[in-house]
Design a protein around this motif. Structure first.
Motif, PDB file in Angstrom:
ATOM      1  N   LYS A 128       0.835  -1.209   0.000  1.00  0.00           N
ATOM      2  CA  LYS A 128       0.000   0.000   0.000  1.00  0.00           C
ATOM      3  C   LYS A 128       0.871   1.260   0.000  1.00  0.00           C
ATOM      4  O   LYS A 128       0.611   2.220  -0.726  1.00  0.00           O
ATOM      5  CB  LYS A 128      -0.917  -0.011   1.217  1.00  0.00           C
ATOM      6  CG  LYS A 128      -1.930   1.113   1.245  1.00  0.00           C
ATOM      7  CD  LYS A 128      -2.701   1.134   2.561  1.00  0.00           C
ATOM      8  CE  LYS A 128      -3.630  -0.031   2.690  1.00  0.00           C
ATOM      9  NZ  LYS A 128      -4.503   0.085   3.894  1.00  0.00           N
ATOM     10  N   VAL A 129       1.923   1.229   0.810  1.00  0.00           N
ATOM     11  CA  VAL A 129       2.820   2.376   0.887  1.00  0.00           C
ATOM     12  C   VAL A 129       3.570   2.560  -0.426  1.00  0.00           C
ATOM     13  O   VAL A 129       3.806   3.686  -0.870  1.00  0.00           O
ATOM     14  CB  VAL A 129       3.798   2.231   2.071  1.00  0.00           C
ATOM     15  CG1 VAL A 129       4.863   3.325   2.038  1.00  0.00           C
ATOM     16  CG2 VAL A 129       3.046   2.279   3.387  1.00  0.00           C
ATOM     17  N   SER A 130       3.918   1.484  -1.072  1.00  0.00           N
ATOM     18  CA  SER A 130       4.602   1.569  -2.369  1.00  0.00           C
ATOM     19  C   SER A 130       3.739   2.306  -3.390  1.00  0.00           C
ATOM     20  O   SER A 130       4.227   3.149  -4.145  1.00  0.00           O
ATOM     21  CB  SER A 130       4.949   0.164  -2.859  1.00  0.00           C
ATOM     22  OG  SER A 130       5.613   0.226  -4.095  1.00  0.00           O
ATOM     23  N   ARG A 131       2.444   2.017  -3.378  1.00  0.00           N
ATOM     24  CA  ARG A 131       1.519   2.729  -4.282  1.00  0.00           C
ATOM     25  C   ARG A 131       1.420   4.199  -3.897  1.00  0.00           C
ATOM     26  O   ARG A 131       1.348   5.076  -4.761  1.00  0.00           O
ATOM     27  CB  ARG A 131       0.139   2.073  -4.255  1.00  0.00           C
ATOM     28  CG  ARG A 131       0.105   0.668  -4.864  1.00  0.00           C
ATOM     29  CD  ARG A 131      -1.307   0.192  -5.109  1.00  0.00           C
ATOM     30  NE  ARG A 131      -2.098   0.128  -3.888  1.00  0.00           N
ATOM     31  CZ  ARG A 131      -2.133  -0.921  -3.065  1.00  0.00           C
ATOM     32  NH1 ARG A 131      -1.397  -1.995  -3.339  1.00  0.00           N
ATOM     33  NH2 ARG A 131      -2.887  -0.894  -1.983  1.00  0.00           N
ATOM     34  N   LEU A 132       1.419   4.462  -2.592  1.00  0.00           N
ATOM     35  CA  LEU A 132       1.367   5.850  -2.121  1.00  0.00           C
ATOM     36  C   LEU A 132       2.578   6.627  -2.614  1.00  0.00           C
ATOM     37  O   LEU A 132       2.448   7.768  -3.090  1.00  0.00           O
ATOM     38  CB  LEU A 132       1.315   5.875  -0.591  1.00  0.00           C
ATOM     39  CG  LEU A 132       1.495   7.242   0.080  1.00  0.00           C
ATOM     40  CD1 LEU A 132       0.365   8.184  -0.291  1.00  0.00           C
ATOM     41  CD2 LEU A 132       1.596   7.085   1.596  1.00  0.00           C
ATOM     42  N   LEU A 133       3.761   6.042  -2.517  1.00  0.00           N
ATOM     43  CA  LEU A 133       4.983   6.723  -2.957  1.00  0.00           C
ATOM     44  C   LEU A 133       4.909   7.075  -4.438  1.00  0.00           C
ATOM     45  O   LEU A 133       5.347   8.157  -4.848  1.00  0.00           O
ATOM     46  CB  LEU A 133       6.215   5.862  -2.674  1.00  0.00           C
ATOM     47  CG  LEU A 133       6.508   5.530  -1.206  1.00  0.00           C
ATOM     48  CD1 LEU A 133       7.811   4.758  -1.090  1.00  0.00           C
ATOM     49  CD2 LEU A 133       6.544   6.771  -0.343  1.00  0.00           C
ATOM     50  N   GLU A 134       4.350   6.182  -5.234  1.00  0.00           N
ATOM     51  CA  GLU A 134       4.209   6.456  -6.665  1.00  0.00           C
ATOM     52  C   GLU A 134       3.310   7.663  -6.909  1.00  0.00           C
ATOM     53  O   GLU A 134       3.571   8.481  -7.790  1.00  0.00           O
ATOM     54  CB  GLU A 134       3.632   5.225  -7.372  1.00  0.00           C
ATOM     55  CG  GLU A 134       4.586   4.052  -7.469  1.00  0.00           C
ATOM     56  CD  GLU A 134       3.943   2.844  -8.130  1.00  0.00           C
ATOM     57  OE1 GLU A 134       2.851   3.006  -8.720  1.00  0.00           O
ATOM     58  OE2 GLU A 134       4.525   1.752  -8.052  1.00  0.00           O
ATOM     59  N   GLU A 135       2.251   7.777  -6.114  1.00  0.00           N
ATOM     60  CA  GLU A 135       1.323   8.899  -6.290  1.00  0.00           C
ATOM     61  C   GLU A 135       1.906  10.200  -5.752  1.00  0.00           C
ATOM     62  O   GLU A 135       1.565  11.283  -6.227  1.00  0.00           O
ATOM     63  CB  GLU A 135       0.000   8.584  -5.598  1.00  0.00           C
ATOM     64  CG  GLU A 135      -0.755   7.435  -6.246  1.00  0.00           C
ATOM     65  CD  GLU A 135      -2.125   7.245  -5.629  1.00  0.00           C
ATOM     66  OE1 GLU A 135      -2.894   8.225  -5.593  1.00  0.00           O
ATOM     67  OE2 GLU A 135      -2.422   6.124  -5.173  1.00  0.00           O
ATOM     68  N   LEU A 136       2.777  10.098  -4.753  1.00  0.00           N
ATOM     69  CA  LEU A 136       3.404  11.300  -4.194  1.00  0.00           C
ATOM     70  C   LEU A 136       4.548  11.823  -5.058  1.00  0.00           C
ATOM     71  O   LEU A 136       4.910  12.998  -4.963  1.00  0.00           O
ATOM     72  CB  LEU A 136       3.942  11.012  -2.788  1.00  0.00           C
ATOM     73  CG  LEU A 136       2.921  10.767  -1.684  1.00  0.00           C
ATOM     74  CD1 LEU A 136       3.614  10.338  -0.408  1.00  0.00           C
ATOM     75  CD2 LEU A 136       2.068  12.010  -1.435  1.00  0.00           C
ATOM     76  N   ARG A 137       5.126  10.964  -5.884  1.00  0.00           N
ATOM     77  CA  ARG A 137       6.295  11.336  -6.685  1.00  0.00           C
ATOM     78  C   ARG A 137       6.086  12.615  -7.498  1.00  0.00           C
ATOM     79  O   ARG A 137       6.947  13.507  -7.464  1.00  0.00           O
ATOM     80  CB  ARG A 137       6.688  10.146  -7.569  1.00  0.00           C
ATOM     81  CG  ARG A 137       7.673  10.372  -8.687  1.00  0.00           C
ATOM     82  CD  ARG A 137       8.947  11.128  -8.362  1.00  0.00           C
ATOM     83  NE  ARG A 137       9.687  10.644  -7.223  1.00  0.00           N
ATOM     84  CZ  ARG A 137      10.458  11.426  -6.484  1.00  0.00           C
ATOM     85  NH1 ARG A 137      10.576  12.723  -6.751  1.00  0.00           N
ATOM     86  NH2 ARG A 137      11.127  10.948  -5.460  1.00  0.00           N
ATOM     87  N   PRO A 138       4.950  12.803  -8.218  1.00  0.00           N
ATOM     88  CA  PRO A 138       4.777  14.061  -8.980  1.00  0.00           C
ATOM     89  C   PRO A 138       4.786  15.307  -8.093  1.00  0.00           C
ATOM     90  O   PRO A 138       5.314  16.348  -8.485  1.00  0.00           O
ATOM     91  CB  PRO A 138       3.418  13.883  -9.667  1.00  0.00           C
ATOM     92  CG  PRO A 138       3.206  12.407  -9.725  1.00  0.00           C
ATOM     93  CD  PRO A 138       3.850  11.861  -8.493  1.00  0.00           C
ATOM     94  N   VAL A 139       4.202  15.198  -6.897  1.00  0.00           N
ATOM     95  CA  VAL A 139       4.185  16.345  -5.975  1.00  0.00           C
ATOM     96  C   VAL A 139       5.603  16.649  -5.510  1.00  0.00           C
ATOM     97  O   VAL A 139       6.021  17.814  -5.454  1.00  0.00           O
ATOM     98  CB  VAL A 139       3.269  16.071  -4.763  1.00  0.00           C
ATOM     99  CG1 VAL A 139       3.206  17.305  -3.859  1.00  0.00           C
ATOM    100  CG2 VAL A 139       1.875  15.671  -5.211  1.00  0.00           C
ATOM    101  N   ALA A 140       6.360  15.605  -5.183  1.00  0.00           N
ATOM    102  CA  ALA A 140       7.744  15.799  -4.766  1.00  0.00           C
ATOM    103  C   ALA A 140       8.562  16.415  -5.892  1.00  0.00           C
ATOM    104  O   ALA A 140       9.349  17.355  -5.665  1.00  0.00           O
ATOM    105  CB  ALA A 140       8.350  14.458  -4.334  1.00  0.00           C
TER     106      ALA A 140
END
Length: 200
Positions: A128-140
């Protein structure tokens, strides 16, 4: 003596002891402050009820709770309470013990690392966290941050939070997260992160 100082700036006790009334412990802390040995006194991992019991003895000047994108329980009661009472909040684990970084590798944890037995680090949670990181990447990327820095910036954006404690074992880990303290996330980025977390 080794620190070349005659008093501790901030002294906190870390967990309430179930075998000792918090009023007794807090009275000892208050005495240290009155004696001039400690400048500010605080607690860690305390509930609102326990804070109230402490405040019946002496003011509480800081609370150190866990707070990150994966653990937001303090938003319900603790942060509003601290804000209302003027209690500083020193959040710990803003990167969720390494999970909110791209370098975290469960397989490289030491055999006796507590995270191996924690439900928060089971395969389902890590997926679940791995998917979250993918979604956060554009914001970062928009902010020129690593995911770890973004996690720290997100915690510090909460106006109830005074500071965040970032752990590290190597110097490069500090270099990869310290930038999170220097970037103020925009409202639009904060809203984007909020939407991502709602779907977590």
């Amino acid at each position: 003596h080794r620190l070349n100082t005659d008093r501790i700036d901030l002294y906190q006790f870390h967990w309430p002891d179930p075998g000792t009334p918090v009023e007794d412990s807090w009275n000892t802390m208050a005495n240290l402050q009155r004696e001039g040995k400690v400048r500010y006194i605080g607690v860690s991992n305390f509930s609102v009820g326990e804070l109230e019991r402490c405040r019946s003895v002496a003011p509480v000047q800081s609370l150190q709770p866990p707070y990150n994108m994966l653990n937001r329980e303090v938003e319900n009661e603790l942060l509003p309470y601290c804000s209302k009472q003027g209690i500083g909040v020193v959040a710990y684990s803003p990167m969720a013990s390494g999970m909110l970084t791209e370098k975290f590798d469960f397989d490289k944890l030491a055999p006796d690392d507590w995270r191996r037995k924690s439900p928060r680090f089971n395969p389902q949670s890590r997926s679940k966290v791995s998917r979250l990181l993918e979604e956060l990447r554009p914001v970062a990327d928009r902010n020129g941050l690593s995911i770890g820095e973004l996690a720290v910036a997100w915690v510090l954006r909460n106006e109830s939070v005074t500071a965040a404690i970032v752990g590290a074992r190597k110097s490069w880990q500090i270099e990869e997260t310290v930038g999170g303290a220097e970037v103020g996330l925009s409202d639009s980025d904060a809203d984007a992160i909020g939407r991502i977390l709602q779907n977590l």
